[in-house]
Design a protein around this motif. Structure first.
Motif, PDB file in Angstrom:
ATOM      1  N   THR A   8      -5.187 -18.438   6.129  1.00 49.94           N
ATOM      2  CA  THR A   8      -5.220 -17.896   7.482  1.00 49.94           C
ATOM      3  C   THR A   8      -3.844 -17.512   7.990  1.00 49.94           C
ATOM      4  N   THR A   9      -2.803 -18.002   7.341  1.00 53.63           N
ATOM      5  CA  THR A   9      -1.452 -17.683   7.791  1.00 53.63           C
ATOM      6  C   THR A   9      -0.932 -16.485   7.033  1.00 53.63           C
ATOM      7  N   THR A  10      -0.645 -15.418   7.753  1.00 53.51           N
ATOM      8  CA  THR A  10      -0.129 -14.196   7.137  1.00 53.51           C
ATOM      9  C   THR A  10       1.189 -13.841   7.792  1.00 53.51           C
ATOM     10  N   LEU A  11       2.211 -13.729   6.988  1.00 55.51           N
ATOM     11  CA  LEU A  11       3.519 -13.364   7.510  1.00 55.51           C
ATOM     12  C   LEU A  11       3.609 -11.864   7.623  1.00 55.51           C
ATOM     13  N   ALA A  12       4.230 -11.395   8.673  1.00 52.80           N
ATOM     14  CA  ALA A  12       4.389  -9.953   8.862  1.00 52.80           C
ATOM     15  C   ALA A  12       5.544  -9.472   8.001  1.00 52.80           C
ATOM     16  N   VAL A  13       5.240  -8.553   7.108  1.00 54.26           N
ATOM     17  CA  VAL A  13       6.268  -7.978   6.240  1.00 54.26           C
ATOM     18  C   VAL A  13       6.207  -6.474   6.407  1.00 54.26           C
ATOM     19  N   ALA A  14       7.282  -5.875   6.816  1.00 51.75           N
ATOM     20  CA  ALA A  14       7.290  -4.418   7.003  1.00 51.75           C
ATOM     21  C   ALA A  14       7.021  -3.748   5.680  1.00 51.75           C
ATOM     22  N   ALA A  15       6.135  -2.772   5.699  1.00 51.12           N
ATOM     23  CA  ALA A  15       5.694  -2.137   4.456  1.00 51.12           C
ATOM     24  C   ALA A  15       6.844  -1.461   3.736  1.00 51.12           C
ATOM     25  N   GLY A  16       7.807  -0.963   4.494  1.00 53.81           N
ATOM     26  CA  GLY A  16       8.886  -0.240   3.835  1.00 53.81           C
ATOM     27  C   GLY A  16      10.093  -1.094   3.530  1.00 53.81           C
ATOM     28  N   LEU A  17      10.089  -2.357   3.889  1.00 52.69           N
ATOM     29  CA  LEU A  17      11.272  -3.199   3.737  1.00 52.69           C
ATOM     30  C   LEU A  17      11.565  -3.472   2.284  1.00 52.69           C
ATOM     31  N   GLY A  18      12.730  -3.044   1.828  1.00 51.62           N
ATOM     32  CA  GLY A  18      13.152  -3.336   0.475  1.00 51.62           C
ATOM     33  C   GLY A  18      12.332  -2.641  -0.582  1.00 51.62           C
ATOM     34  N   ILE A  19      11.524  -1.665  -0.201  1.00 52.73           N
ATOM     35  CA  ILE A  19      10.669  -1.016  -1.173  1.00 52.73           C
ATOM     36  C   ILE A  19      11.409   0.147  -1.802  1.00 52.73           C
ATOM     37  N   TYR A  20      11.326   0.247  -3.100  1.00 56.00           N
ATOM     38  CA  TYR A  20      11.922   1.351  -3.828  1.00 56.00           C
ATOM     39  C   TYR A  20      10.937   2.507  -3.748  1.00 56.00           C
ATOM     40  N   VAL A  21      11.271   3.525  -2.967  1.00 54.70           N
ATOM     41  CA  VAL A  21      10.320   4.577  -2.648  1.00 54.70           C
ATOM     42  C   VAL A  21      10.367   5.683  -3.694  1.00 54.70           C
ATOM     43  N   TRP A  22       9.199   6.002  -4.240  1.00 56.46           N
ATOM     44  CA  TRP A  22       9.045   7.103  -5.186  1.00 56.46           C
ATOM     45  C   TRP A  22       8.515   8.314  -4.439  1.00 56.46           C
ATOM     46  N   GLN A  23       9.043   9.476  -4.712  1.00 55.80           N
ATOM     47  CA  GLN A  23       8.578  10.696  -4.088  1.00 55.80           C
ATOM     48  C   GLN A  23       7.905  11.577  -5.137  1.00 55.80           C
ATOM     49  N   ALA A  24       6.726  12.080  -4.803  1.00 57.59           N
ATOM     50  CA  ALA A  24       6.030  12.979  -5.717  1.00 57.59           C
ATOM     51  C   ALA A  24       6.820  14.268  -5.852  1.00 57.59           C
ATOM     52  N   GLN A  25       7.041  14.714  -7.084  1.00 58.43           N
ATOM     53  CA  GLN A  25       7.793  15.930  -7.328  1.00 58.43           C
ATOM     54  C   GLN A  25       6.874  17.104  -7.654  1.00 58.43           C
ATOM     55  N   GLY A 175       0.351   7.345 -22.281  1.00 51.61           N
ATOM     56  CA  GLY A 175       1.230   6.679 -21.335  1.00 51.61           C
ATOM     57  C   GLY A 175       0.896   6.967 -19.887  1.00 51.61           C
ATOM     58  N   PHE A 176       1.928   7.210 -19.089  1.00 46.77           N
ATOM     59  CA  PHE A 176       1.784   7.371 -17.646  1.00 46.77           C
ATOM     60  C   PHE A 176       0.954   8.596 -17.297  1.00 46.77           C
ATOM     61  N   ALA A 177      -0.033   8.401 -16.398  1.00 45.76           N
ATOM     62  CA  ALA A 177      -0.853   9.512 -15.931  1.00 45.76           C
ATOM     63  C   ALA A 177      -0.555   9.834 -14.471  1.00 45.76           C
ATOM     64  N   THR A 178      -0.584   8.804 -13.604  1.00 48.56           N
ATOM     65  CA  THR A 178      -0.324   9.019 -12.185  1.00 48.56           C
ATOM     66  C   THR A 178      -0.026   7.672 -11.535  1.00 48.56           C
ATOM     67  N   PHE A 179       0.233   7.699 -10.238  1.00 47.80           N
ATOM     68  CA  PHE A 179       0.482   6.464  -9.502  1.00 47.80           C
ATOM     69  C   PHE A 179      -0.270   6.503  -8.190  1.00 47.80           C
ATOM     70  N   PHE A 180      -0.499   5.321  -7.623  1.00 48.98           N
ATOM     71  CA  PHE A 180      -1.205   5.198  -6.356  1.00 48.98           C
ATOM     72  C   PHE A 180      -0.320   4.480  -5.351  1.00 48.98           C
ATOM     73  N   ARG A 181      -0.345   4.967  -4.122  1.00 50.95           N
ATOM     74  CA  ARG A 181       0.425   4.363  -3.042  1.00 50.95           C
ATOM     75  C   ARG A 181      -0.431   3.311  -2.333  1.00 50.95           C
ATOM     76  N   ARG A 182       0.195   2.602  -1.438  1.00 48.73           N
ATOM     77  CA  ARG A 182      -0.500   1.533  -0.719  1.00 48.73           C
ATOM     78  C   ARG A 182      -1.642   2.068   0.131  1.00 48.73           C
ATOM     79  N   ASP A 183      -1.511   3.291   0.626  1.00 46.72           N
ATOM     80  CA  ASP A 183      -2.538   3.813   1.519  1.00 46.72           C
ATOM     81  C   ASP A 183      -3.718   4.443   0.779  1.00 46.72           C
ATOM     82  N   ASN A 184      -3.703   4.440  -0.537  1.00 42.74           N
ATOM     83  CA  ASN A 184      -4.852   4.934  -1.293  1.00 42.74           C
ATOM     84  C   ASN A 184      -5.975   3.901  -1.256  1.00 42.74           C
ATOM     85  N   SER A 185      -7.162   4.335  -0.945  1.00 40.30           N
ATOM     86  CA  SER A 185      -8.314   3.443  -0.848  1.00 40.30           C
ATOM     87  C   SER A 185      -8.884   3.151  -2.238  1.00 40.30           C
ATOM     88  N   PRO A 186      -9.739   2.135  -2.361  1.00 39.06           N
ATOM     89  CA  PRO A 186     -10.401   1.888  -3.648  1.00 39.06           C
ATOM     90  C   PRO A 186     -11.169   3.111  -4.138  1.00 39.06           C
TER      91      PRO A 186
END
Length: 201
Positions: A8-25, A175-186
């Motif tokens: 029941t205890t959830t700590l608030a962690v900013a989604a972008g904090l310390g995240i290594y951001v990949w940009q689609a090219q 090997g690598f085909a694609t990647f999914f971000r946090r906002d991608n749904s199941p």
């Protein structure tokens, strides 16, 4: 599908904090979606310890289309949610007759023992493979997949770990085909994965 119960205890962690951001090219290069990320090739050889205590390589665990995620079991919210999302996508694909693998690689080897990782992954999908290892093994795997992680300073027992949150779709032959971000749904993960399986498998 197994139900997952979190504390029941959830700590608030900013989604972008310390995240290594990949940009689609190259978002339109493939009919199934994004296939390129900044930083070069994704994936490569690794040697880790499986949830059964065996030493395994990438070839041992990527034997079919596989979703790979780097996280840690003490993570208060991001990792459980992302791992659950990946498991849900796997169940959806299984309902379509498609067999995919799911892998969770710990970036917190001091706390994530074989037993801890096994208990964590078993909560999400009975076939999910949990991997841990020595700090050196984890670092090598992380570098192969161009991920980021860093333990926060502070409490030696209850520290958090900043880390990247992409899920990678890998194939044993190509090997690598694609990647999914946090906002991608199941549903999005399942649909895109099915598309790549149709194209590449």
């Amino acid at each position: 599908m197994k139900s997952v119960i979190f504390g029941t205890t959830t700590l608030a962690v900013a989604a972008g904090l310390g995240i290594y951001v990949w940009q689609a090219q190259n978002a339109t290069a493939h009919p199934c979606g994004d296939t390129a990320v900044a930083g070069g090739a994704i994936g490569g050889p690794f040697e880790l310890i499986s949830e059964t205590g065996e030493t395994v390589t990438d070839a041992d665990v990527i034997t079919k289309p596989t979703l790979i995620y780097f996280g840690y079991t003490f993570c208060p919210d991001v990792c459980p949610l992302d791992t659950m999302r990946n498991a849900q996508a796997a169940y959806m694909l299984e309902d379509q007759g498609l067999d995919i693998g799911t892998v969770f690689i710990s970036v917190d080897p001091p706390r994530d023992t074989v037993e801890v990782v096994r208990d964590f992954t078993d909560n999400f999908h009975e076939d999910m493979i949990g991997l841990t290892g020595t700090p050196e093994q984890i670092k090598a795997a992380s570098q192969a997949y161009k991920t980021y992680y860093r333990a926060q300073e502070g409490d030696p027992e209850f520290y958090l770990v900043d880390h990247s949150t992409q899920t990678y779709l890998m194939f044993p032959e190509t090997g690598f085909a694609t990647f999914f971000r946090r906002d991608n749904s199941p549903e999005q993960v399942a649909e895109t994965t099915a598309c790549f399986i149709d194209q590449l498998a």
